[in-house]
Each structure stands twice: as structure tokens, then as C-alpha cells.
Design an enzyme around this catalytic site. Structure first.
Site, PDB file in Angstrom:
ATOM      1  N   CYS A   2       0.861  -1.164   0.000  1.00 37.49           N
ATOM      2  CA  CYS A   2       0.000   0.000   0.000  1.00 37.49           C
ATOM      3  C   CYS A   2       0.907   1.226   0.000  1.00 37.49           C
ATOM      4  O   CYS A   2       2.120   1.098   0.035  1.00 37.49           O
ATOM      5  CB  CYS A   2      -0.879  -0.011   1.240  1.00 37.49           C
ATOM      6  SG  CYS A   2      -1.681  -1.596   1.496  1.00 37.49           S
ATOM      7  N   ARG A  27       1.310   1.395  -5.994  1.00 35.15           N
ATOM      8  CA  ARG A  27       1.587   0.478  -4.884  1.00 35.15           C
ATOM      9  C   ARG A  27       0.342  -0.316  -4.481  1.00 35.15           C
ATOM     10  O   ARG A  27       0.449  -1.345  -3.820  1.00 35.15           O
ATOM     11  CB  ARG A  27       2.062   1.257  -3.648  1.00 35.15           C
ATOM     12  CG  ARG A  27       3.251   2.094  -3.857  1.00 35.15           C
ATOM     13  CD  ARG A  27       4.477   1.606  -3.200  1.00 35.15           C
ATOM     14  NE  ARG A  27       4.310   0.853  -1.980  1.00 35.15           N
ATOM     15  CZ  ARG A  27       5.289   0.211  -1.402  1.00 35.15           C
ATOM     16  NH1 ARG A  27       6.467   0.210  -1.931  1.00 35.15           N
ATOM     17  NH2 ARG A  27       5.093  -0.451  -0.288  1.00 35.15           N
ATOM     18  N   TRP A  74      -3.895  -1.917  -1.046  1.00 34.76           N
ATOM     19  CA  TRP A  74      -3.990  -3.178  -1.803  1.00 34.76           C
ATOM     20  C   TRP A  74      -4.377  -4.204  -0.756  1.00 34.76           C
ATOM     21  O   TRP A  74      -3.589  -4.520   0.145  1.00 34.76           O
ATOM     22  CB  TRP A  74      -2.636  -3.510  -2.426  1.00 34.76           C
ATOM     23  CG  TRP A  74      -2.662  -4.688  -3.347  1.00 34.76           C
ATOM     24  CD1 TRP A  74      -2.956  -4.678  -4.683  1.00 34.76           C
ATOM     25  CD2 TRP A  74      -2.369  -6.050  -3.023  1.00 34.76           C
ATOM     26  NE1 TRP A  74      -2.869  -5.950  -5.201  1.00 34.76           N
ATOM     27  CE2 TRP A  74      -2.513  -6.812  -4.209  1.00 34.76           C
ATOM     28  CE3 TRP A  74      -2.004  -6.719  -1.855  1.00 34.76           C
ATOM     29  CZ2 TRP A  74      -2.293  -8.187  -4.266  1.00 34.76           C
ATOM     30  CZ3 TRP A  74      -1.789  -8.093  -1.901  1.00 34.76           C
ATOM     31  CH2 TRP A  74      -1.938  -8.812  -3.099  1.00 34.76           C
ATOM     32  N   ASN A 100       1.081   0.252   6.470  1.00 36.20           N
ATOM     33  CA  ASN A 100       1.525  -0.693   5.438  1.00 36.20           C
ATOM     34  C   ASN A 100       2.137  -1.885   6.154  1.00 36.20           C
ATOM     35  O   ASN A 100       2.849  -1.713   7.139  1.00 36.20           O
ATOM     36  CB  ASN A 100       2.630  -0.084   4.559  1.00 36.20           C
ATOM     37  CG  ASN A 100       2.092   0.894   3.564  1.00 36.20           C
ATOM     38  OD1 ASN A 100       0.889   1.136   3.505  1.00 36.20           O
ATOM     39  ND2 ASN A 100       2.977   1.471   2.775  1.00 36.20           N
ATOM     40  N   GLY A 101       1.902  -3.090   5.624  1.00 32.79           N
ATOM     41  CA  GLY A 101       2.501  -4.277   6.238  1.00 32.79           C
ATOM     42  C   GLY A 101       1.426  -5.180   6.803  1.00 32.79           C
ATOM     43  O   GLY A 101       0.257  -5.084   6.428  1.00 32.79           O
ATOM     44  N   GLU A 482       9.486 -13.881 -19.593  1.00 30.63           N
ATOM     45  CA  GLU A 482       9.202 -12.467 -19.331  1.00 30.63           C
ATOM     46  C   GLU A 482       8.156 -11.933 -20.325  1.00 30.63           C
ATOM     47  O   GLU A 482       7.238 -11.207 -19.940  1.00 30.63           O
ATOM     48  CB  GLU A 482      10.505 -11.663 -19.383  1.00 30.63           C
ATOM     49  CG  GLU A 482      10.361 -10.170 -19.161  1.00 30.63           C
ATOM     50  CD  GLU A 482       9.657  -9.788 -17.868  1.00 30.63           C
ATOM     51  OE1 GLU A 482       9.429 -10.647 -17.007  1.00 30.63           O
ATOM     52  OE2 GLU A 482       9.288  -8.609 -17.742  1.00 30.63           O
ATOM     53  N   LYS A 486       4.553 -10.412 -19.161  1.00 29.93           N
ATOM     54  CA  LYS A 486       4.136  -9.052 -19.539  1.00 29.93           C
ATOM     55  C   LYS A 486       2.748  -9.075 -20.148  1.00 29.93           C
ATOM     56  O   LYS A 486       1.887  -8.288 -19.787  1.00 29.93           O
ATOM     57  CB  LYS A 486       5.087  -8.447 -20.569  1.00 29.93           C
ATOM     58  CG  LYS A 486       6.314  -7.703 -20.171  1.00 29.93           C
ATOM     59  CD  LYS A 486       6.273  -6.654 -19.140  1.00 29.93           C
ATOM     60  CE  LYS A 486       6.038  -7.159 -17.764  1.00 29.93           C
ATOM     61  NZ  LYS A 486       7.083  -7.434 -16.879  1.00 29.93           N
ATOM     62  N   GLU A 489      -0.116 -10.166 -17.517  1.00 33.53           N
ATOM     63  CA  GLU A 489      -0.432  -9.296 -16.386  1.00 33.53           C
ATOM     64  C   GLU A 489      -1.141  -8.016 -16.791  1.00 33.53           C
ATOM     65  O   GLU A 489      -1.890  -7.455 -15.995  1.00 33.53           O
ATOM     66  CB  GLU A 489       0.787  -9.021 -15.497  1.00 33.53           C
ATOM     67  CG  GLU A 489       1.850  -8.149 -16.086  1.00 33.53           C
ATOM     68  CD  GLU A 489       3.024  -7.926 -15.134  1.00 33.53           C
ATOM     69  OE1 GLU A 489       2.840  -7.953 -13.917  1.00 33.53           O
ATOM     70  OE2 GLU A 489       4.143  -7.722 -15.632  1.00 33.53           O
ATOM     71  N   HIS A 505       6.756 -32.545 -26.055  1.00 32.97           N
ATOM     72  CA  HIS A 505       6.552 -33.541 -25.003  1.00 32.97           C
ATOM     73  C   HIS A 505       5.192 -33.366 -24.323  1.00 32.97           C
ATOM     74  O   HIS A 505       5.021 -33.812 -23.182  1.00 32.97           O
ATOM     75  CB  HIS A 505       7.698 -33.480 -23.993  1.00 32.97           C
ATOM     76  CG  HIS A 505       9.020 -33.812 -24.612  1.00 32.97           C
ATOM     77  ND1 HIS A 505       9.355 -35.083 -24.991  1.00 32.97           N
ATOM     78  CD2 HIS A 505      10.061 -33.021 -24.981  1.00 32.97           C
ATOM     79  CE1 HIS A 505      10.570 -35.075 -25.544  1.00 32.97           C
ATOM     80  NE2 HIS A 505      11.013 -33.828 -25.548  1.00 32.97           N
ATOM     81  N   LYS A 604       2.466  -3.105  -7.087  1.00 31.40           N
ATOM     82  CA  LYS A 604       3.843  -2.949  -7.554  1.00 31.40           C
ATOM     83  C   LYS A 604       4.830  -3.673  -6.664  1.00 31.40           C
ATOM     84  O   LYS A 604       5.783  -4.270  -7.127  1.00 31.40           O
ATOM     85  CB  LYS A 604       4.176  -1.456  -7.613  1.00 31.40           C
ATOM     86  CG  LYS A 604       5.558  -1.134  -8.165  1.00 31.40           C
ATOM     87  CD  LYS A 604       5.653  -1.480  -9.624  1.00 31.40           C
ATOM     88  CE  LYS A 604       7.033  -1.235 -10.209  1.00 31.40           C
ATOM     89  NZ  LYS A 604       7.212  -1.965 -11.474  1.00 31.40           N
TER      90      LYS A 604
HETATM   91  O1  M6R Z   1      10.175  -5.464  -6.645  1.00 33.72           O
HETATM   92  P1  M6R Z   1      10.529  -6.828  -7.154  1.00 33.72           P
HETATM   93  O2  M6R Z   1      11.426  -6.789  -8.345  1.00 33.72           O
HETATM   94  O3  M6R Z   1      11.087  -7.721  -6.083  1.00 33.72           O
HETATM   95  O4  M6R Z   1       9.168  -7.456  -7.616  1.00 33.72           O
HETATM   96  C1  M6R Z   1       9.079  -8.782  -8.061  1.00 33.72           C
HETATM   97  C2  M6R Z   1       7.765  -9.048  -8.743  1.00 33.72           C
HETATM   98  O5  M6R Z   1       6.689  -8.838  -7.865  1.00 33.72           O
HETATM   99  C3  M6R Z   1       7.569  -8.161  -9.977  1.00 33.72           C
HETATM  100  O6  M6R Z   1       8.621  -8.299 -10.881  1.00 33.72           O
HETATM  101  C4  M6R Z   1       6.243  -8.500 -10.686  1.00 33.72           C
HETATM  102  O7  M6R Z   1       6.306  -9.788 -11.220  1.00 33.72           O
HETATM  103  C5  M6R Z   1       5.916  -7.468 -11.770  1.00 33.72           C
HETATM  104  N1  M6R Z   1       4.514  -7.203 -11.765  1.00 33.72           N
HETATM  105  C6  M6R Z   1       6.274  -7.922 -13.134  1.00 33.72           C
HETATM  106  O8  M6R Z   1       5.945  -7.017 -14.120  1.00 33.72           O
END
Ligand code: M6R
Length: 609
Positions: A2, A27, A74, A100-101, A482, A486, A489, A505, A604
Site C-alpha cells: 500500500c 503500490r 492493496w 503498510n505491512g 518475461e 508481460k 499481467e 513432449h 507494484k
Molecule cells: O520489486 P521486485 O522486483 O522484487 O518485484 C518482483 C515481482 O513482484 C515483480 O517483478 C512482478 O512480477 C511485476 N509485476 C512484473 O511485471
């Protein structure tokens, strides 16, 4: 996950807080709220959804003060409802907090407060107990009450609190969740992240674990856990204020994709001496340490993990050390073989991902040396590491990571080169060749960005597909993961990455005329095999977008479409190959009308396990 913003000064606090919250929306963004001390009471306004929903609820002139705290959430405990949104108040409504936390023992505290003091809870959150605890201990001294409350709490938290009777201060406390105090003239800020305050201040104090901070409009005083004042150096933020703005781009993601030539160059050049050697003046690892390493673990999550997939192959090739790679949430719960000669590399953009942080702590406690690759300066992962390789990506606001990934890759190459040259496992000619290729990357990324329109058109043709596969071999297989992440998500299309050779396979059973496959064929050494894989897929009527280096036209012949990246050595191709995949994901999501910078269900920075 958050975001927290607090302001104290002479201006309209709600305006400053709303502005900060908008910058922190990445966030978490399922609900938001603001609390202000007004006429001896605390007034709280909340709204479900994006910050703009909150804005419409705080427009009345009476809801005003020069002090306040705000939050964008969040959801972890309880659904994203108004009741569960922060700030939370106590029953007398003279205290408000944002948090937060996670408070691990909140159930226990909740029961105790309800049974012993008849406290009635309005939300399902863990955070609400903090407001009631502070309220319980409050006798006119907010700092003392926060300290007493914190003594009861277990878990991770950054908390900011205000009291109606003390409208001249904000008290905040940190344990395992980021917190910064922004230093202004005649005003000050508290925030969970630097981008929230970047428009107003250039200097901050990074608050450490178990520290409490009291902000008035003219002062910031930091206390350690024993109540002693702490002298903290000012941390000058090098990010420019506009780094956290969208500029003329429609989305942060697009802006960040376009920033890649610059941030790749900066991350690389920051570590290079004129003679081509790697500058490690801030790294304490010695030649002897590097020679003695017998094993490396790379641990990360999401996109950072995908950078690690490439990093593993690069470091093994250059430094000839076995490298294991794992997602952080798995690493901690399996048998790992760590000793004093193990190097543990944590990769994280935010530096706050809890799974990665806990894996790091576990490895450290068992003797591993910790090197982290982090973007956020002063973050928990950076602070708990023996050494840090910073990615100079600047603030990454879009939830979908782009520039952090490519700069993480640059760090992987630099680590591979440094270890390889130190251990004598690569000759000078190869070292120089890789270095030259790395230096040429920013220009080549720019060239790919010129072909944005072509990829945009492709996205228009393929955004209807319900299933997309990404395949590749060797380094391309890491990039496939990756590309797939992308796309899924931000566009919510089901996508799946698999090593191309593994397709036959089982997974090839899914190929038919409705399937789209993005086939990466940038590795010269595996090129012919990829061409055969593409032919196998085309024989099942699936559509293929082939991605290869310029001049490898065979791919175009066997695929429905082709995307080319500039000529380069195989090793550095991942940095180039990912760019069209990022652009493709972006435009597919745009075609589908998705919320690109703030995809549903995501945040994030993931600070829960
Ligand atoms: O802040 P971080 O790099 O540790 O975050 C890791 C993942 O949560 C982050 O890369 C996530 O997969 C992204 N949404 C990817 O675009």
C-alpha cells in the site's frame, strides 16, 4: 503493497496528500482515504477504487487542515471496501492511523481489546487494532502512545499516526516496511516511497527499522527503539521530479519502455572505468572471495526472477560457477546447500519483496555472502545485503516491470564479466567483445523502438487471441517467460512460456488454428532447431510471430510474421529481444481496453508472503 503519505506545514494538507497518493497508486489501488485533525476531532474520508473517487469526497471547504495522513490500499485482510480502507480511527475518533505491512498477532490483540475494553471494530483489517491500541495508551502524548502500541505488535509495519489534541505533529514508526521523511522548508512529509514526495522535496531521511519519527512543520526528530534521538544523514534524492511523471505518454509503462536506452546506458556506464574494467568501489567482495565461491544461488520473484534466468546462464558461461535459480517463495522451503563459500544474489526492483527478503535472511543466517541487485536505494533488501549492485532505472511506476528488467540484465552481465575476469575463466578478447556489445545496446534498443508502429499493428491483428504461447531455447527461453508474464499481467490473456524443445513432449497438443505462438529465435547456436520447432507448430495450423536477429530470414519464411532485432552476439540478445515483447504486450492491452499501469489484482511491491 500500500502507499502512505502524510503532510504537515501551512498549506492545504489534503491537496498535498492526494497528489502524493496519486503518485503511489501503483503500490495499491483498491481503496484510499485521508484523515485530518479538524476542530479537536479527527475527520476521515474514504472511497473504494482509484484516488479520483476519493477526490470527489473531500471537496467541501470544511474538510481542510494543514496536517494529515493518507493511504492507498492493496487489500490483504478484508475485501476492498470503504470500511476496510485506511485511515482507521479509534472509538473516540481522536486518533487515526495509516498502515503498510501486516500485524501478525492482530487476532489476539483484537480479542483482547474487545473483551477487556469493549472496543468495537468497524473493519476486518489487521490494521485497525493499531488505532485502538494507540487510543488506549493515549494521554496527551502521541509519541509515547505509539511506542507503547508498537511494543504489543508483531509483524511488519510502517505506521503514521495523528491525534486530534496534537494537530501540530505526525508520529510514524517503521519495522520491515519502507518509510521516508521528506525534508521541506516550513513543511515536512512522511511517505512509504520517495516518488510520493519528489515534487516537493529533494532531500529525505531514510527511516530505519524500529525507529520512530516525529514530524512538525519545522522539524523532524528520529528516535531509536530505546527512545534516544538519532542523527541521520540527509539522503539527497537524485531522481528528478519529472521521473515520476507520465510526461507526454499515455501510460507510465510506455514511458518506461522508452526510457530503456537511457537507463541501460546509465546502469552500465556507472560501473565502467575508462580502461573497460568494472568499477566496484562500493563493493566489499574481494578477489579471494570470488575465487573461493563454489556455488551461486539467484533468488527473486516475477520479472526479477526472469532476469535471474538469464543471469544464471550468463554467469555460468562467463565465470564457470554452478548457478542455481529459484523463485523466492520456493527457495525457503526446500533443501539448499549453503556454506561460507556460497554467493546468494537477490534481484528486486523494489527491494521490499517479502519473499525475496526472507530468502535472503535465511541464506545469510546460514553463512552465504549476499549480493543484491536492487533499484530502490535504501530499501530493505539493499540494507540487509553485504553488497549492492544498483540498477539505475529511476522510479518504475507501472506495475508491469520493463526498465527494471533490462537494467537487471545489465547487472547480470557486469557480475558475469567481473567474476569471469577475476577467476580467469574468460579471455581478454571475449571480455572486450562482450563489453563492446553491451555499450552498443542503448543505440540498438532505440532502433527497435523505431519499429513500434509495426508491433502496434501486429497487436491490432492478434489481440483477440485467448491463448498465447512464448517459446525459445537457451537465453531465449528466459526471455520467453518475461514476454509471457508481460502479456498476461496487463492484457489478462492466458499466456504460457515453455522451452521450445519441450513443446513436443505434451504442450503441442494445444496447438491449433486458434493459437498464437511467439517464437524467439535470437540464439545463432540454436537457430536451426528453432526453425524446426516453428515448422512443427505451423504444421498444426497455429499462428507464429517469429523473433530473430536481422538477416535471419528463414524465420520469416516459416512464420506468419517476423520481428527483427539488430545484429548482436547471442549473450546480449535478451536485452533486445524483450523490447518488442514489452511493446506487443502494451498495445495488446491497449486494444483490449485494459488498465495498463494498474492491472487488476496486482500491486507494484509485494510485501506479504
Ligand atoms: O520489486 P521486485 O522486483 O522484487 O518485484 C518482483 C515481482 O513482484 C515483480 O517483478 C512482478 O512480477 C511485476 N509485476 C512484473 O511485471
Amino acid at each position: 503493497m500500500c502507499g502512505i503519505v502524510g503532510y504537515i506545514g501551512t498549506d492545504h494538507a489534503k491537496e498535498k496528500i492526494i497528489d502524493g497518493l496519486k503518485r503511489l497508486e501503483y503500490r495499491g489501488y483498491d481503496s484510499a482515504g485521508i484523515a485530518l485533525p479538524i476542530n479537536g476531532s479527527i475527520e476521515i474520508r474514504k472511497a473504494v477504487g482509484e484516488i479520483k473517487n476519493l477526490e470527489s469526497k473531500i471537496s467541501e471547504a470544511e474538510f481542510d487542515s494543514s496536517v494529515g495522513i493518507g493511504h492507498t490500499r492493496w487489500a490483504t485482510h478484508g475485501k476492498p471496501t470503504e470500511a476496510n480502507a485506511h485511515p482507521h480511527g479509534n472509538m473516540e475518533q481522536n486518533i487515526a492511523i495509516v498502515h503498510n505491512g501486516i500485524i501478525e498477532n492482530y487476532q489476539e490483540i483484537r480479542e483482547w481489546l474487545a473483551t477487556e475494553y469493549g472496543i468495537k471494530f468497524k473493519s476486518e483489517t489487521d490494521s485497525e487494532v493499531i488505532a485502538h491500541l494507540i487510543g488506549l495508551y493515549y494521554d496527551g502524548d502521541l509519541l509515547a502512545a505509539v511506542n507503547k502500541a508498537v511494543a504489543e505488535m508483531k509483524g511488519a509495519y510502517a505506521v503514521a499516526a495523528i491525534a486530534a489534541e496534537e494537530p501540530d505533529k505526525i508520529v510514524a514508526v517503521r519495522k520491515d516496511a519502507p518509510l521516508v521523511a521528506g525534508i521541506g522548508k516550513g513543511f515536512n512529509f512522511i511517505a512509504s516511497d520517495i516518488p510520493a514526495v519528489l515534487k516537493y522535496v529533494q532531500d529525505v531521511y531514510l527511516i530505519e527499522n524500529n525507529e520512530t519519527v516525529v514530524l512538525t512543520k519545522d522539524n523532524i526528530v528520529i528516535y531509536d527503539e530505546n527512545g534516544n534521538t538519532v542523527k541521520r544523514d540527509v539522503y539527497p534524492v537524485e531522481w528528478k521530479a519529472d521521473a515520476a511523471d507520465k510526461a507526454d505518454y499515455d501510460h507510465f509503462m510506455l514511458k518506461e519502455i522508452h526510457e530503456q536506452p537511457k537507463v541501460i546506458r546509465e546502469t552500465l556506464m556507472n560501473r565502467l572505468n575508462e580502461d573497460g574494467s568494472i568499477r566496484l568501489d562500493d563493493i566489499s567482495m574481494t578477489k579471494e572471495d570470488i575465487e573461493n565461491f563454489n556455488k551461486i544461488y539467484i533468488v527473486a520473484c516475477g520479472t526479477a526472477y526472469h532476469a535471474g534466468l538469464v543471469g544464471k546462464m550468463v554467469i555460468e558461461r562467463m565465470a564457470k560457477i554452478p548457478v542455481e535459480i529459484d523463485v523466492a517463495s520456493e527457495f525457503r522451503y526446500r533443501d539448499t546447500f549453503i556454506d561460507d563459500n556460497t554467493l546468494f544474489i537477490a534481484i528486486s526492483q523494489s527491494g521490499e519483496t517479502l519473499d525475496t527478503l526472507e530468502a535472503l535472511r535465511d541464506a545469510k543466517s546460514r553463512g552465504a555472502r549476499i549480493l543484491s541487485v536492487v533499484n530502490a536505494v535504501g530499501s530493505s533488501i539493499a540494507r540487509e545485503s553485504d553488497d549492492v549492485f544498483y540498477t539505475l532505472a529511476g522510479p518504475e511506476i507501472a506495475v508491469a516491470s520493463t526498465k527494471a528488467y533490462t537494467t537487471q540484465l545489465i547487472c547480470m552481465y557486469l557480475i558475469g564479466l567481473y567474476m569471469g575476469s577475476t577467476r580467469g575463466t574468460m579471455d581478454k578478447e571475449y571480455y572486450d567483445r562482450v563489453l563492446d556489445e553491451l555499450k552498443a545496446l542503448p543505440g540498438k534498443v532505440e532502433k527497435i523502438l523505431y519499429s513500434e508502429e509495426k508491433i502496434k499493428d501486429m497487436a491490432k491483428r492478434y489481440h483477440f487471441n485467448d491463448h498465447v504461447f512464448f517459446i525459445g531455447r537457451g537465453l531465449d527461453s528466459g526471455v520467453s517467460y518475461e514476454g509471457s508474464l508481460k502479456l498476461k499481467e496487463i492484457s489478462y490473456i492466458h499466456s504460457f512460456a515453455i522451452a521450445a524443445g519441450e513443446l513436443k513432449h505434451g504442450t503441442i497438443a494445444l496447438m491449433d488454428s486458434e493459437t498464437l505462438v511467439v517464437a524467439l529465435a535470437t540464439q545463432d547456436i540454436l537457430y536451426d532447431k528453432m526453425v524446426s520447432n516453428i515448422e512443427e507448430i505451423r504444421a498444426r495450423d497455429a499462428h507464429v510471430i517469429g523473433l530473430a536477429k536481422e538477416g535471419r530470414t528463414e524465420v520469416e519464411k516459416v512464420s506468419n510474421e517476423a520481428i527483427y532485432i539488430p545484429e548482436c552476439i547471442d549473450e546480449v540478445a535478451p536485452v533486445l529481444a524483450v523490447i518488442p515483447l514489452q511493446i506487443f504486450a502494451y498495445y495488446v492491452a491497449l486494444e483490449r481496453g485494459c488498465s495498463i499501469d494498474k492491472p487488476k489484482n496486482l500491486a507494484k511491491s509485494v510485501t506479504v508472503e
